[in-house]
Motif scaffolding. Structure first.
Motif, mmCIF file in Angstrom:
data_model
loop_
_atom_site.group_PDB
_atom_site.id
_atom_site.type_symbol
_atom_site.label_atom_id
_atom_site.label_comp_id
_atom_site.label_asym_id
_atom_site.label_seq_id
_atom_site.Cartn_x
_atom_site.Cartn_y
_atom_site.Cartn_z
ATOM 1 N N ARG A 141 67.030 39.413 9.661
ATOM 2 C CA ARG A 141 65.877 38.535 9.404
ATOM 3 C C ARG A 141 65.537 38.505 7.922
ATOM 4 O O ARG A 141 65.050 37.503 7.404
ATOM 5 C CB ARG A 141 64.660 39.007 10.207
ATOM 6 C CG ARG A 141 64.770 38.752 11.693
ATOM 7 C CD ARG A 141 63.418 38.966 12.369
ATOM 8 N NE ARG A 141 62.426 38.016 11.851
ATOM 9 C CZ ARG A 141 62.222 36.802 12.351
ATOM 10 N NH1 ARG A 141 62.964 36.375 13.339
ATOM 11 N NH2 ARG A 141 61.296 36.020 11.840
ATOM 12 N N LEU A 195 65.806 33.365 12.667
ATOM 13 C CA LEU A 195 66.834 33.987 13.493
ATOM 14 C C LEU A 195 66.455 33.803 14.959
ATOM 15 O O LEU A 195 65.427 34.282 15.414
ATOM 16 C CB LEU A 195 66.940 35.487 13.196
ATOM 17 C CG LEU A 195 67.867 36.266 14.133
ATOM 18 C CD1 LEU A 195 69.301 35.802 13.979
ATOM 19 C CD2 LEU A 195 67.753 37.758 13.888
ATOM 20 N N ARG A 234 68.256 36.248 6.456
ATOM 21 C CA ARG A 234 68.145 34.884 6.961
ATOM 22 C C ARG A 234 66.768 34.737 7.585
ATOM 23 O O ARG A 234 66.483 35.291 8.625
ATOM 24 C CB ARG A 234 69.227 34.622 7.999
ATOM 25 C CG ARG A 234 69.212 33.199 8.527
ATOM 26 C CD ARG A 234 70.250 33.052 9.634
ATOM 27 N NE ARG A 234 70.213 31.718 10.196
ATOM 28 C CZ ARG A 234 70.910 31.331 11.257
ATOM 29 N NH1 ARG A 234 71.694 32.210 11.864
ATOM 30 N NH2 ARG A 234 70.825 30.109 11.713
ATOM 31 N N ARG A 235 65.928 33.960 6.952
ATOM 32 C CA ARG A 235 64.522 33.933 7.321
ATOM 33 C C ARG A 235 64.286 33.470 8.759
ATOM 34 O O ARG A 235 63.278 33.807 9.353
ATOM 35 C CB ARG A 235 63.752 33.018 6.362
ATOM 36 C CG ARG A 235 63.595 33.626 4.987
ATOM 37 C CD ARG A 235 62.695 34.858 5.047
ATOM 38 N NE ARG A 235 62.634 35.577 3.789
ATOM 39 C CZ ARG A 235 61.859 36.614 3.566
ATOM 40 N NH1 ARG A 235 61.095 37.073 4.517
ATOM 41 N NH2 ARG A 235 61.878 37.227 2.411
#
Length: 841
Positions: free
Chosen positions: A376, A382, A379-380
């Motif tokens: 997370r 998920l 990668r903002r």
């Protein structure tokens, strides 16, 4: 009531919620400290509940209901405060109901006895005690004769008409119906005054002031006529014509004027100023609701549908049955977090530190959580898997979920799913039903007030199917990342986005979760804690917590690590730490009792306990050291034996390892033999799988033993196999190898190694198949004192999950065949098998 005689001094109960009349029953909330003291010391401590008191009212109905007699200023000479009405009612308490939330309070039911006058206050502490004079006359014959029969008949007839308008379920109305034509006139007057609705607080006090029956009858009859006139005019009209009488209104002129306005309004068919004001108020509320709906920033399609519902509300009459239902629906929609998000803190290093600070151990679980948070962070967004923590009670599943919410800075919300059997609890009820409401998911979103909370679905394995659907099927949409962005609640009836919610589930047993729902989640097993981990958890978390909750600290008690280890070994053999915390709580309670006794002892004659704490000489208290002796005194004799060595001292007994929803356990198998025809008896409330395993073990042993074991002894001997704890249902294939070893021990008259426990499934070909729950079983063996474990060869990979300190302390023996397991179970091996047994395997 004429025949009643009350004491000259009675305690006072101040009320502002109404006026108690003789012969009438009333419920009174008790909130003030002094009223509570009076109730507890005068009523609840008595042998009988029927204690006499004086119920006194304030002169002003607008008095603060949270205040009471303890707030009134009593004169130094005992004079009654001016704010208190001096004419009161002596009563008896017939029922007491208590509550502790949000603060201690009571509700009492009292029945009036007679009128009294307060002469003076004779005592103020701990509650007010008053000297009284009884006012009701025993022989008020002249007053009764002054009432003509015609006036009496007219009064009783009017009372009966009033009763026809009032609710028949009201207890006071029912009582008055029974006695209106038979009881004495004073009783009828008082009961009638108590049931009237359109009457002011001041008028009730005036009725109480009229001691003579003739005056009281005239006053009450005038009130009855007025209310009867109002009810006759409003009969058959809608609810908008309800008369509102404010407590502060003291003039009958105001009520007459209000009645006249109602009559005129009915004549012209219009609405008066009050109705205009009500409509203006409703319009203002609708405007505020519309603004809330617009501020919610719903998706365009949803907003379009909701505004249509608002237009329906706007064009609907306020008195329509659907008005309140639609208004509640729109208020719920406005309160949902359509666009509100809580800021998220993504820092793996901080998360690792937070998890380590809150929980000791749980290495596998922490690693998986940190992996999830790391993705997370990189990668903002998920659409990650739904984590499901599986493990026995007390291992920290719920507290870990709270720690995840704290480290992320998100709102935490828990939904208890245990025992739910209605699909509507998840999806909500359709608004066509009376009393419909949204499901727990939407209710939780409203409570969380953000669209990205951490949602804990607790006890997901306890869902059950019923006549109202399958709630586990309703959860499929909730937990599917590809579908939950358009979750549809039946009550809400518009899609709601749940994709921002971090769902975490907990369960005790995977077998209780339906396969489709299990497929939506990633299982993370929490098997339990080792002894060393429990000691650390107790020292770092449980002991400080219990000391705070019991009002003591480290200066009062010292609980060393050795004593914690004794508690773990002898009193609380469990996977989690709940019973360990209960034991620590019991120790803290015992210490608190010692401290309280020492502090209350006299300094001039100190007791033995006070010398321990040295409170008599003013020196700092010496802490109580909880050693082995103190543990026995507080917790009693040890619950568990130190090891299984004393059990495995005779042939025919073997120690197996079993898995249960609350962790691993040691399962002993006992066997015995007798002359017979080769029959097998199995006891211990066994399932079909376990019975099959026992028969397989005996069949294989009969076909593979050497001749010197006396084949006829086996084939012509009845065998009884028993699993202790017969009241507990047991099933599963992992006891097969244990039964085999126990039977081999029985027929060779050799004892199984006392340091060895085992688990594994057997086959008719003599193979040893792998089983589950290895970590739980090994921990159970270690807790029970076994330092050698026989496992199937194909379970060798599962010991990677076992803590290093346990692996160093236990010798693992991996067997592929039943013959290898037998050789490992006995000292010096097992040499009673046929020479060609290996080839047959």
């Amino acid at each position: 009531m004429p025949s009643v005689q009350v004491p000259k001094k009675l305690p006072i109960l101040m009320v502002t919620d109404g006026v108690v009349f003789p012969a009438a029953t009333m419920r009174i909330p008790i909130r003030s400290k002094q009223n509570i003291l009076m109730l507890e010391q005068r009523i609840l401590s008595a042998t009988s509940l029927h204690g006499s008191i004086v119920v006194i009212a304030y002169r002003d109905a607008t008095a603060d209901k949270s205040s009471s007699a303890d707030d009134s200023q009593v004169e130094a000479d005992g004079r009654v405060p001016k704010a208190v009405h001096t004419i009161a009612t002596a009563a008896i308490v017939t029922q007491v109901m208590g509550s502790n939330w949000p603060q201690p309070s009571y509700t009492v039911q009292v029945t009036g006895l007679c009128r009294v006058r307060l002469d003076r206050i004779v005592r103020q502490q701990p509650f007010l005690l008053a000297a009284i004079s009884q006012l009701d006359k025993i022989d008020d014959i002249k007053s009764v004769k002054a009432v003509s029969e015609a006036a009496l008949k007219e009064f009783t007839d009017d009372v009966w008409k009033i009763l026809n308008y009032l609710s028949p379920r009201d207890a006071a109305v029912q009582q008055l119906r029974k006695i209106v034509h038979t009881a004495s006139l004073d009783v009828i007057c008082d009961l009638t005054a108590s049931v009237l609705k359109e009457v002011t607080y001041t008028e009730l006090l005036r009725v109480l002031d009229h001691v003579t029956i003739a005056e009281r009858l005239a006053m009450v009859h005038s009130l009855v006529k007025r209310q009867l006139k109002v009810m006759e005019h409003l009969s058959g009209d809608d609810e908008s014509y309800t008369v509102q009488i404010h407590p502060e209104s003291t003039r009958v002129d105001d009520i007459s004027r209000l009645l006249g306005s109602i009559i005129n309004r009915k004549a012209v068919g219009g609405r008066d100023g009050d109705m205009s004001e009500r409509n203006a108020s409703n319009s203002t509320q609708r405007d505020a609701l519309l603004q809330k709906l617009k501020d919610a920033k719903m998706p365009p399609d949803v907003e379009k549908d909701i505004l249509k519902e608002y237009q329906k509300l706007k064009g609907m009459s306020n008195f329509s049955p659907e008005y309140n239902s639609l208004q509640n629906y729109l208020e719920l929609v406005a309160d949902l977090p359509w666009s509100t998000e809580s800021g998220e803190t993504l820092n793996v290093q901080k998360s690792r530190a937070d998890l380590d600070a809150d929980h000791y151990g749980l290495k596998v679980l922490k690693t998986r959580i940190l992996e999830y948070l790391a993705v997370r962070q990189l990668r903002r967004s998920l659409k990650g898997p739904i984590l499901c923590f599986v493990g026995p009670p007390g291992v920290g599943k719920t507290s870990v979920a709270k720690s995840i919410a704290n480290t992320l800075g998100r709102t935490f919300h828990r939904v208890a799913l245990g025992g739910i059997s209605d699909e509507s609890d998840i999806r909500g009820h359709r608004r066509t039903y009376i009393g419909s409401m949204p499901g727990r998911i939407i209710q939780g979103m409203k409570t969380a007030k953000t669209k990205n909370p951490v949602f804990l679905l607790d006890e997901v394995d306890k869902l059950t199917s019923g006549v109202h659907g399958d709630p586990s099927s309703a959860l499929l949409e909730v937990l599917d990342p590809e579908q939950n962005n358009t979750f549809l609640d039946h009550y809400l009836n518009v899609p709601f986005d749940l994709s921002g919610v971090l769902f975490i589930a907990t369960a005790n047993n995977v077998s209780g979760i339906p396969a489709p729902l299990l497929d939506r989640m990633e299982m993370i097993e929490i098997a339990g804690y080792t002894q060393e981990e429990k000691v650390r958890i107790a020292m770092d978390h449980l002991i400080p917590k219990q000391l705070r909750e019991h009002g003591i600290d480290a200066s009062h008690v010292h609980l060393p690590a050795d004593s914690i280890a004794i508690i773990v070994q002898r009193y609380t053999r469990e996977a989690g730490v709940r019973n360990l915390e209960r034991s620590i709580s019991a120790i803290c309670r015992a210490v608190a009792l010692k401290i309280a006794e020492a502090q209350s002892s006299s300094a001039s004659s100190p007791s033995a306990d006070s010398t321990v704490f040295r409170t008599d000489v003013g020196l700092p208290a010496l802490p109580i050291v909880i050693d082995d002796t103190a543990l026995t005194d507080i917790l009693g004799p040890a619950t568990h034996a130190n090891s299984g060595a004393e059990i495995l001292v005779q042939p025919g007994v073997a120690a197996g390892l079993a898995w249960t929803p609350v962790g691993g356990e040691v399962l002993y198998v006992e066997t015995t033999k007798m002359e017979g025809e080769g029959r097998v008896t199995l006891t211990g409330q066994l399932g079909d799988v376990m019975k099959e395993s026992a028969n397989l073990a005996l069949t294989w042993l009969r076909s593979h033993v050497s001749t010197d074991m006396k084949r006829d002894l086996i084939e012509k001997t009845d065998v009884h196999v028993h699993f202790p704890a017969g009241a507990v249902s047991k099933d599963g294939p992992s006891a097969g190898i244990t039964v085999l070893v126990a039977l081999a021990s029985l027929f060779t008259n050799r004892c199984v190694r006392s340091d060895t426990a085992m688990t594994g499934e057997v086959t008719l070909r003599g193979l040893l198949l792998p089983v589950g729950g290895i970590r739980d079983k090994v921990l159970a063996a270690y807790r029970a004192g076994f330092r050698r474990v026989i496992l199937p060869k194909r379970n060798e990979k599962d010991i990677i999950d076992i803590p290093e300190e346990i692996k160093k302390s236990i010798e693992f023996v991996f067997a592929t065949t039943m013959a290898e397991a037998l050789n490992a179970a006995f000292e010096g091996g097992f040499q009673k098998l046929q020479s060609n047994a290996a080839s047959k395997l």
